[in-house]
Design an enzyme around this catalytic site. Structure first.
Site, short mmCIF file in Angstrom:
data_model
loop_
_atom_site.label_atom_id
_atom_site.label_comp_id
_atom_site.label_asym_id
_atom_site.label_seq_id
_atom_site.Cartn_x
_atom_site.Cartn_y
_atom_site.Cartn_z
N TYR A 45 102.72 70.78 25.78
CA TYR A 45 102.77 70.10 27.09
C TYR A 45 102.18 71.00 28.16
O TYR A 45 102.51 72.20 28.21
CB TYR A 45 104.22 69.71 27.43
N SER A 46 101.33 70.43 29.00
CA SER A 46 100.71 71.20 30.08
C SER A 46 101.75 71.53 31.14
O SER A 46 102.60 70.68 31.47
CB SER A 46 99.61 70.40 30.76
N CYS A 79 91.20 66.29 31.89
CA CYS A 79 92.43 66.29 31.09
C CYS A 79 93.02 64.88 31.02
O CYS A 79 92.99 64.14 32.00
CB CYS A 79 93.47 67.24 31.71
N GLU A 84 90.45 69.18 28.11
CA GLU A 84 91.66 69.17 27.27
C GLU A 84 92.12 67.73 27.19
O GLU A 84 92.66 67.19 28.16
CB GLU A 84 92.74 70.04 27.92
N TYR A 123 93.96 64.51 24.70
CA TYR A 123 94.86 64.30 23.55
C TYR A 123 95.21 62.84 23.39
O TYR A 123 94.86 62.03 24.25
CB TYR A 123 96.14 65.14 23.72
#
Ligand code: FAD
Ligand code: A2P
Length: 413
Positions: free
Chosen positions: A203-204, A371, A411, A413
């Protein structure tokens, strides 16, 4: 004097920098145990003989002798390798580990997840030169930190279809230093379908380096409850549901921090272009919040944000973002499910601002961060390609240049 390290341990290997060494033979003369030898190219040190007595260090006229790399005891640099060097090898992950006092290597699942998440960059990234030094992997799955939940509230509107939470974790007296753009690992309790402990999820970090609340040893996450898989079929995400359901005081197993390149520039005048969807806003919040707290310093540099969500009620941090002054940040919201309005994606707004985006792509002082949804990546890259073409440039040429200058970070996901 150090005792030789045991097999399998991380060890310091004493080396001579071939770029600086003037081949004066002083070190070889000074070494009382014949650990140093040379050929016609280089002076080198036998790993298995050197006992770090340091008799050679002081007499060396150039300081070339004062070099080391961290290696595995069973795999030091051989004499043949050292004889062939024109320069010392780059610092490796082992050197970074040693510098951060980390106790384990980055777990293989983190390496695997990160490779997938950063594929859109088209190559390994570098950190901006002015970025602060990150600590990486201080705590692994074998020695996680137990943090305590100090806050958990829903960010999305009551009637929103997505359930996104702002979670604050407190680390008490345990050091857990993070920078904006880094991620942490969470180990959900329990076991998977094979009876094995769950693997960590990443988790960022959504708060700036001094914490969600300065003076407290805490950080924030932005977590979306996964209730369907990537194909839209019902699914109950193990870790996201666990995190969204936590309450104040609950313990959480945390690993990391992770990520040494998706970091913000720190030099005055650096501009940042941020492109995100959904929880991809977490690192953008961290960076924006860092800049907001330093606003009075007038460090200059622009902030431009392209943020995609289904509607305002589904957009994390919609309220606080709207309160930011327009001369501090240029915010571009793309809403995809507004009744009666055409679907808008971040790439549509990027195209609409093509001249500005191209100017930022050309600006050596502008750093770009993407992101969020993996699906968004292709659309954003396509928009960059079109904008470059329209301005007589070539994105495929520009992208490696941006990567080489640590100006492009993805980044997803
Ligand atoms: P799982 O139990 O692992 O998966 C359940 C099902 O959902 C599977 O079918 C799986 O394929 C599917 N699935 C997995 N992830 C998603 C997803 N994101 N959307 C839809 N379906 C999915 N998540 C956040 O909420 N906030 C963050 O800030 C954040 N930062 C991340 C940073 C990095 C570098 C990476 C790689 C991922 C990040 N994630 C973030 C995603 C997070 O790590 C998890 O993948 C996500 O929370 C799902 O985990 P889970 O255990 O709930 O689902
Ligand atoms: P959509 O309404 O088409 O799903 P989510 O809420 O699922 O996290 O998604 C965040 C935002 O990203 C939504 O507005 C979603 O739009 C949008 N999105 C979905 N796919 C893409 C894509 N390929 N490119 C850009 N944005 C996308």
């Amino acid at each position: 004097m150090n005792a030789p390290p045991a097999q399998g341990e991380l060890a310091r290997q004493h080396l001579i920098d071939p770029e600086i060494c003037i081949r004066c033979n002083t070190c070889q003369e000074m070494c009382p145990i014949d650990a140093i030898t040379h050929d016609s190219r280089n002076y080198v040190i036998r790993f298995e003989v050197c006992n770090w007595c340091n008799a050679c260090i002081g007499p060396c006229p150039t300081g070339a002798i004062d070099s080391l790399r961290n290696v595995r005891t069973e795999k030091p640099y051989t004499l043949e390798e050292q004889f062939a060097w024109d320069v010392l090898p780059e610092f490796s992950d082992l050197d970074k580990l040693a510098a951060g006092n980390a106790v384990t290597e980055v777990p293989s699942e983190v390496k695997r997840i990160t490779e997938v998440a950063t594929a859109g960059q088209g190559g390994p990234a570098l950190a901006p030169r002015s970025a602060a030094h990150p600590y990486v992997n201080l705590y692994g799955p074998g020695n996680p930190v137990t943090a305590t939940v100090s806050g958990n509230h829903r960010l999305t509107a009551d009637d929103a279809s997505s359930d996104i939470h702002h979670l604050v974790l407190d680390f008490g007296a345990i050091p857990f230093p993070v920078l904006e753009g880094q991620s942490i690992g969470i180990i959900p309790p329990g076991v998977d379908a094979n009876g094995k402990p769950h693997l960590l999820r990443m988790y960022s970090v959504a708060s700036p380096r001094e914490g969600e609340r300065p003076g407290y040893n805490n950080l924030a996450l932005t977590v979306k409850r996964v209730d369907q898989d990537h194909e839209g079929k019902p699914a109950r995400g193990v870790c996201s549901n666990y995190l969204c359901d936590l309450t104040k005081g609950d313990p959480v197993q945390v690993t990391g921090p992770y990520g040494a390149t998706y970091l913000m520039p720190n030099h005055p005048g650096a501009s940042i272009m941020m492109i995100c969807t959904g929880t991809g806003s977490a690192p953008m919040r961290a960076m924006t919040e860092r800049r907001r707290r330093r606003m009075s310093l007038n460090e200059g540099g622009e902030l431009v944000l392209f943020f995609g969500a289904r509607s305002p009620g589904e957009l994390p941090y919609f309220g606080p973002l709207q309160k930011l002054p327009a001369d501090f940040i240029d915010i571009n919201f793309a809403f995809s499910r507004m009744p009666g309005e055409p679907k808008q994606y971040v790439q549509d707004l990027i195209r609409a601002k093509g001249d500005k985006v191209f100017q930022m792509l050309q600006d050596e002082n502008c750093f770009i961060y993407v992101c969020g949804l993996k699906g968004m990546e292709a659309g954003v890259l396509e928009a960059f390609r079109d904008i470059c073409r329209a301005h007589g440039a070539d994105w495929e040429t520009l992208r490696p240049e941006l990567l080489g200058k640590a100006r492009f970070h993805v980044e997803t996901y």
